[in-house]
Design a protein around this motif. Structure first.
Motif, mmCIF file in Angstrom:
data_model
loop_
_atom_site.group_PDB
_atom_site.id
_atom_site.type_symbol
_atom_site.label_atom_id
_atom_site.label_comp_id
_atom_site.label_asym_id
_atom_site.label_seq_id
_atom_site.Cartn_x
_atom_site.Cartn_y
_atom_site.Cartn_z
ATOM 1 N N UNK A 239 0.671 -1.025 0.020
ATOM 2 C CA UNK A 239 0.034 -0.018 0.063
ATOM 3 C C UNK A 239 0.922 1.417 -0.021
ATOM 4 N N UNK A 240 2.228 1.246 -0.176
ATOM 5 C CA UNK A 240 3.008 2.270 -0.258
ATOM 6 C C UNK A 240 3.172 2.740 -1.643
ATOM 7 N N UNK A 241 3.698 3.823 -1.881
ATOM 8 C CA UNK A 241 3.947 4.193 -2.946
ATOM 9 C C UNK A 241 5.141 3.091 -3.773
ATOM 10 N N UNK A 242 4.883 3.108 -5.103
ATOM 11 C CA UNK A 242 5.880 2.209 -5.778
ATOM 12 C C UNK A 242 7.056 2.969 -6.252
ATOM 13 N N UNK A 243 7.865 2.349 -6.925
ATOM 14 C CA UNK A 243 9.228 2.915 -7.349
ATOM 15 C C UNK A 243 9.018 3.889 -8.519
ATOM 16 N N UNK A 244 7.886 3.832 -9.308
ATOM 17 C CA UNK A 244 7.734 4.536 -10.556
ATOM 18 C C UNK A 244 7.292 6.050 -9.737
ATOM 19 N N UNK A 245 6.218 5.998 -8.877
ATOM 20 C CA UNK A 245 5.783 6.936 -8.322
ATOM 21 C C UNK A 245 6.897 7.896 -7.307
ATOM 22 N N UNK A 246 7.825 7.119 -6.733
ATOM 23 C CA UNK A 246 8.996 7.466 -6.224
ATOM 24 C C UNK A 246 9.916 8.411 -7.002
ATOM 25 N N UNK A 247 10.051 8.122 -8.361
ATOM 26 C CA UNK A 247 11.045 8.699 -9.198
ATOM 27 C C UNK A 247 10.180 9.996 -9.904
ATOM 28 N N UNK A 248 8.913 10.088 -9.847
ATOM 29 C CA UNK A 248 8.013 11.075 -10.355
ATOM 30 C C UNK A 248 8.064 12.081 -8.952
ATOM 31 N N UNK A 249 7.957 11.552 -7.859
ATOM 32 C CA UNK A 249 7.966 12.623 -6.653
ATOM 33 C C UNK A 249 9.210 13.180 -6.677
ATOM 34 N N UNK A 250 10.145 12.468 -6.563
ATOM 35 C CA UNK A 250 11.586 13.259 -6.550
ATOM 36 C C UNK A 250 11.992 14.359 -7.523
ATOM 37 N N UNK A 251 11.583 13.789 -8.766
ATOM 38 C CA UNK A 251 11.762 14.792 -9.835
ATOM 39 C C UNK A 251 10.944 16.261 -9.809
ATOM 40 N N UNK A 252 9.804 15.979 -9.109
ATOM 41 C CA UNK A 252 8.995 17.196 -8.919
ATOM 42 C C UNK A 252 9.393 18.031 -7.312
ATOM 43 N N UNK A 253 9.694 17.016 -6.536
ATOM 44 C CA UNK A 253 10.218 17.740 -5.425
ATOM 45 C C UNK A 253 11.434 18.509 -5.372
ATOM 46 N N UNK A 254 12.512 17.947 -6.070
ATOM 47 C CA UNK A 254 13.713 18.592 -6.018
ATOM 48 C C UNK A 254 13.595 19.850 -7.105
ATOM 49 N N UNK A 255 12.730 19.825 -8.053
ATOM 50 C CA UNK A 255 12.615 20.734 -9.098
ATOM 51 C C UNK A 255 11.784 22.120 -8.168
ATOM 52 N N UNK A 256 10.804 21.819 -7.348
ATOM 53 C CA UNK A 256 10.121 22.918 -6.530
ATOM 54 C C UNK A 256 10.734 23.261 -5.320
ATOM 55 N N UNK A 257 11.366 22.238 -4.600
ATOM 56 C CA UNK A 257 12.109 22.505 -3.410
ATOM 57 C C UNK A 257 13.775 22.629 -3.453
ATOM 58 N N UNK A 258 14.128 23.736 -4.700
ATOM 59 C CA UNK A 258 15.814 23.667 -4.827
ATOM 60 C C UNK A 258 16.435 24.121 -3.586
ATOM 61 N N UNK A 259 15.919 25.108 -2.869
ATOM 62 C CA UNK A 259 16.516 25.658 -1.603
ATOM 63 C C UNK A 259 16.330 25.018 -0.132
ATOM 64 N N UNK A 260 15.407 24.069 -0.129
ATOM 65 C CA UNK A 260 15.049 23.246 1.060
ATOM 66 C C UNK A 260 16.053 22.074 1.271
#
Length: 315
Positions: A239-260
């Motif tokens: 029931x956790x996120x799978x690897x594909x969703x992890x990859x999508x999340x990381x791409x979005x996260x690091x694009x939006x949260x560059x300074x965090x």
């Protein structure tokens, strides 16, 4: 002449809406059967789709035959309307079964099922079979026009009650779970009733038009899209996120949260292979699920993205 034209336009409008709904439902049915893992809740969902399709086809046939002359048409109208009444109530009952099992992973208890599902269905069957004689549910007049009987509205209300009961069950599930993904899924299932209610209200004000079952089709589409999105992004076992969703999340996260500042933690289960070898893969699956539940509990209330990376590895 104008009245006849208006009637024809109404029939064409209803048939077009319902034929389009049938096509959509068949597409969903074929897609679901192709990608289905043949679990019990997926079988319930498939049966619900089939029941809705038959209901729509019976309603289309009723519209096309209504008012046409001939003895054969008279009998055909009785048959298609009998099918319509039986299958629409069955579709509502099956949706209730699906929602309950999908959320609680258990069948409706036998005593409750017998009282709230089986007995009403048997009563409905008696009403349908006796319709040509009692005219309580519906009747076909001497000009081959369909008319509702005195019990038509109560039967429709019972059908709505089943849909409302499914929504209430979903809301109770949403309120009792602490996991956001399950809560969201339960809320979407609870919202199933919204479009049919809107269709019913519109149908009251625009007499002669059939909006309820096309609106049911809209609700099915939303439920199917949610289920499909969940299967694409969620690991089926934990029931956790799978690897594909992890990859999508990381791409979005690091694009939006560059300074965090972010932290990525990767863990695995010590000696996981020995669990599979000694106790079997079923126990290994239970171990993976147990670890996933622990991760969910300890991260409750925090801004954490959990995923199963592969095998016994979690992120």
């Amino acid at each position: 002449m104008l009245l006849s034209q208006n009637v024809t336009e109404t029939v064409v409008l209803n048939c077009c809406m319902e034929i389009f709904s049938v096509i959509i439902m068949i597409i969903i049915l074929m897609s679901n059967r192709y990608y289905s893992a043949n679990t019990h809740d997926e079988r319930l969902f498939t049966r619900t789709l089939i029941l809705i399709i038959v209901t729509l086809l019976a309603d289309i046939a009723g519209w096309l035959l209504n008012g046409r002359p001939g003895t054969n048409v008279f009998y055909c109208l009785y048959i298609v309307n009998m099918i319509y009444y039986i299958f629409q109530i069955l579709a509502s009952m099956e949706w209730l079964r699906f929602v309950y099992y999908h959320l609680y992973r258990n069948r409706i208890p036998a005593k409750i099922r017998f009282t709230l599902l089986d007995i009403p269905f048997y009563i409905l069957m008696l009403l349908v079979i006796s319709a040509p004689f009692t005219k309580w549910l519906f009747y076909i007049d001497s000009t081959n026009y369909y008319s509702r009987g005195i019990l038509s509205l109560p039967v429709s209300i019972i059908e709505i009650i089943y849909l409302v009961a499914a929504s209430v069950i979903a809301l109770l599930s949403a309120n009792s779970t602490v996991y956001s993904d399950r809560k969201r899924e339960a809320y979407i299932l609870a919202s199933f009733i919204i479009f049919p209610v809107i269709g019913g209200i519109v149908q009251i004000f625009i007499y002669g038009c059939s909006f309820i079952w096309p609106c049911v089709t809209l609700s099915v589409i939303l439920s199917y899209i949610n289920t499909t999105n969940r299967e694409i992004s969620v690991d089926a076992l934990t029931g956790l996120n799978n690897r594909g969703n992890l990859n999508r999340y990381m791409q979005t996260h690091f694009a939006l949260e560059k300074d965090s500042i972010s932290a990525l933690i990767m863990i695995d289960i010590n000696d996981f292979k020995s669990i599979n070898d000694k106790f079997g893969h079923e126990q290994g699956d239970k171990a993976l699920s147990a670890v996933a539940e622990i991760l969910k509990k300890i991260s409750k209330g925090m801004s954490v993205f959990l995923a199963r990376y592969s095998g016994d590895e979690f992120v």
